[in-house]
Design an enzyme around this catalytic site. Structure first.
Site, short mmCIF file in Angstrom:
data_model
loop_
_atom_site.label_atom_id
_atom_site.label_comp_id
_atom_site.label_asym_id
_atom_site.label_seq_id
_atom_site.Cartn_x
_atom_site.Cartn_y
_atom_site.Cartn_z
N ARG A 223 -4.26 4.71 -4.59
CA ARG A 223 -3.57 3.90 -4.17
C ARG A 223 -3.64 2.54 -4.50
O ARG A 223 -4.72 2.15 -4.58
CB ARG A 223 -3.33 4.02 -2.57
CG ARG A 223 -2.98 5.24 -1.81
CD ARG A 223 -1.44 5.49 -1.99
NE ARG A 223 -1.10 6.59 -1.50
CZ ARG A 223 -0.92 8.04 -2.20
NH1 ARG A 223 -0.84 7.84 -3.41
NH2 ARG A 223 -0.18 8.69 -1.48
N GLU A 252 6.02 -0.20 -3.69
CA GLU A 252 6.73 0.66 -4.59
C GLU A 252 8.07 0.81 -4.09
O GLU A 252 8.21 1.07 -2.96
CB GLU A 252 6.19 2.15 -4.66
CG GLU A 252 4.69 2.08 -5.37
CD GLU A 252 4.15 3.19 -5.53
OE1 GLU A 252 4.75 4.29 -5.33
OE2 GLU A 252 2.94 3.42 -5.99
N HIS A 271 4.63 5.64 -10.61
CA HIS A 271 3.96 6.77 -9.55
C HIS A 271 4.30 8.04 -10.07
O HIS A 271 5.16 8.71 -9.39
CB HIS A 271 4.44 6.38 -8.23
CG HIS A 271 3.33 6.94 -7.30
ND1 HIS A 271 3.09 6.43 -6.20
CD2 HIS A 271 2.61 8.26 -7.42
CE1 HIS A 271 2.20 7.18 -5.56
NE2 HIS A 271 2.10 8.41 -6.27
#
Length: 310
Positions: A223, A252, A271
């Site tokens: 993360r 994000e 991601h």
């Protein structure tokens, strides 16, 4: 068994119906008020659910909550009462491990910058590195860390790891170190594969980066909050760190114009390290297998420690 879910995946519903007896599926809203409902199981997405607290409060007879994802850091754990909480931990570890090795190889083999479309100044010679005898440092050694280590050992890398509570390594060829500083000073490639908790917030800060080799390569598949990004920019700008490969950002999506998009020493992806052709099925399989176990009164896999946060 009645399963309530705040999203709908018809294929998953069909699989459940084919493998379980007497199962009912109830779709509930992911935002707004929720009327009281009966369900033993709640299946929820890890993000994008604005009324999860209200859903849990409205559930009658709720025993088990499953997060349809591989982590619990976005789940409001404080809403849990006596329910068992699980997630699909490890379902995407192989895909993430492959992505990490791709980043390591592309860094050491200078890809794509070593490819040519015009005659180069030198033929047969280039500034390429080898993974053999390089040290890989893994911060975290869960399913993802173990999958990375397995592949790194095949390249004859030296693999060291730091875990929350030091113990003997369960994998031959991997050495656990007691202090994070030991890993940071020794590793050529440093991979963050640990859960996001209050304790890990900005774990990789200015002091941590100052310990790294100037040639070190930092990789984050955990993360974004684990890294102090202001300190990261300083380290990259001042030759304290050679490269950062990041698959996670905060927030994000990352807003347009952010410095991470343009920095020459940053390789940024949106991601996607978790994705593979079988990723969603493996996430689904974890829940299906747990649903079968739940119906049979057997232990559930992927249980989240609500005290530790993962």
């Amino acid at each position: 068994m009645r399963i309530a879910a705040n999203f709908s995946i018809p294929a998953l519903e069909q699989q459940l119906q084919s493998q379980l007896t007497s199962v009912q599926w109830l779709t509930i809203p992911s935002e707004g008020p929720v009327e009281p409902f009966e369900a033993q199981v709640l299946l929820t997405l890890p993000v994008g659910v604005n009324n999860l607290k209200e859903v849990i409060e409205a559930a009658r007879g709720l025993e088990w909550i499953h997060i349809f994802g591989t982590g619990a850091d976005s789940f409001p754990i404080h809403t849990i009462n006596n329910q068992t909480l699980t997630c699909s931990r490890g379902a995407t570890s192989a895909a993430i491990a492959e992505w990490v090795l791709a980043m390591i190889l592309s860094h050491d083999k200078r890809l794509p910058s070593s490819w040519i479309d015009t005659p180069p100044q030198a033929w047969n010679f280039a500034d390429l590195q080898s993974l053999e005898n390089k040290t890989l440092g893994l911060v975290g050694f869960g399913a993802i860390g173990q999958a990375i280590a397995k592949r790194a050992l095949a390249f004859d890398m030296t693999v060291i790891a730091k875990v929350r509570q030091n113990r003997t390594s369960p994998m031959e060829g991997v050495t656990f170190v007691e202090e994070l500083s030991t890993l940071l000073t020794q590793a050529d490639h440093i991979v963050l594969a640990l859960p996001a908790t209050q304790a890990s917030q900005q774990l990789i800060n200015a002091q941590a980066m100052a310990l790294m080799k100037p040639s070190a390569h930092l990789i984050n598949v955990a993360r974004a909050g684990i890294i102090d990004h202001n300190a990261l920019k300083f380290a990259l700008d001042n030759e304290q760190l050679a490269c950062a490969s990041l698959d996670v950002t905060e927030p994000e999506p990352l807003p347009k114009g952010h410095w991470l998009y343009q920095h020459p020493k940053v390789r940024l992806s949106p991601h996607i390290s978790w994705y593979s052709p079988v990723a969603m099925q493996r996430i689904s399989d974890t829940f299906i297998n747990n649903a079968i176990a739940f119906q049979q009164g057997l232990p559930l896999s992927g249980q989240v420690d609500t005290q530790a946060g993962y």
